[in-house]
Write an enzyme that holds these catalytic residues in place. Sequence first.
Site, PDB file in Angstrom:
ATOM      1  CG  ASP A 119      14.870  48.086 -12.745  1.00  0.00           C
ATOM      2  OD1 ASP A 119      14.893  47.015 -11.772  1.00  0.00           O
ATOM      3  OD2 ASP A 119      15.989  48.185 -13.531  1.00  0.00           O
TER       4      ASP A 119
ATOM      5  CG  ASN B 106       3.471  41.170  -6.345  1.00  0.00           C
ATOM      6  OD1 ASN B 106       3.351  39.840  -5.647  1.00  0.00           O
ATOM      7  ND2 ASN B 106       3.696  41.087  -7.455  1.00  0.00           N
TER       8      ASN B 106
ATOM      9  CE1 TYR C  18      10.864  33.668  -4.517  1.00  0.00           C
ATOM     10  CE2 TYR C  18       9.917  31.943  -3.253  1.00  0.00           C
ATOM     11  CZ  TYR C  18       9.880  33.054  -3.909  1.00  0.00           C
ATOM     12  OH  TYR C  18       8.403  33.471  -4.096  1.00  0.00           O
TER      13      TYR C  18
ATOM     14  CE  LYS D  90       9.782  36.224  -2.264  1.00  0.00           C
ATOM     15  NZ  LYS D  90       8.956  37.531  -2.503  1.00  0.00           N
TER      16      LYS D  90
ATOM     17  CB  THR E 113       2.321  32.733 -10.625  1.00  0.00           C
ATOM     18  OG1 THR E 113       3.286  32.439  -9.906  1.00  0.00           O
ATOM     19  CG2 THR E 113       1.110  33.298  -9.721  1.00  0.00           C
TER      20      THR E 113
END
Length: 261
Positions: free
Chosen positions: A52, A75, A140, A144, A175
């Site tokens: 985690d 990642n 996001y 990022k 993905t």
Amino acid sequence: MIVAITGAARGIGLATARAFLDRGAQVVIGDVDAEAVARAAAETGARGVHLDVTDPASFAAFLTEAGEYDVLVNNAGIMPIGPVLGESDADARRCVDVNLHGVMTGTRLALARFLPRGRGHVVNVASVAGVLPTPGLALYNGTKAGVVAFTEAVRLEVAGRGVHVGAVLPTFTNTELVAGTRSPRGQRNIEPGEVAAAVVGMVARPTPKVVVPKRLGRQIAFGALLPRRVQRALNARLGLDSIFLDFDADARKSYDARIRG
């Protein structure tokens, strides 16, 4: 060479594990999904560990399990999408904790091992979303962008000390993260293996930042020089003004349930 990879039960992380294994490395993969990481380990021959990344103790235990690792690939990441007013406080905290704080934690732990011995590689998987703000992707984008800035600051701080820190910025990748969305007009999604190749390449020949695919990096640099009205028109033409606002919610149900799990 021993490589530790987070968020590696599936997608880019798993493809990266396979790429390093193909090159003879020992690989330790971690993921919050204990069953999935066990399956991935059995399939690939990597060593699988429950991890985690939002828990520093769990991260430290994962790296201890990796032993004398030479490379850490941060990642693990999640991508909630939709109007910012539709995102909950829990969504925001979870996104920051996984995408940004997890990278910060892993990087610090790795540097504590790498710097005293004067060698090691940290590769942080960011995203072109870190440099291209897009409607419907605010959480996001924010996390990022933080990964990109954090990585560069750390790289500059440790420069000349034998430790290499860099960021890989993939575009739309096939993905679960992009489930229910469509590709920008005229562009194809890349495959996890393409991102994995960039990660392996960054370890072989360290560089500060790599956009995948490379040609997109040049396009982004050029686009940043254009007037804002031209940028807006170009984004509308590509569909980037609506891709993450007009999506198939049903197709994302499984992914959304998992990341909010």
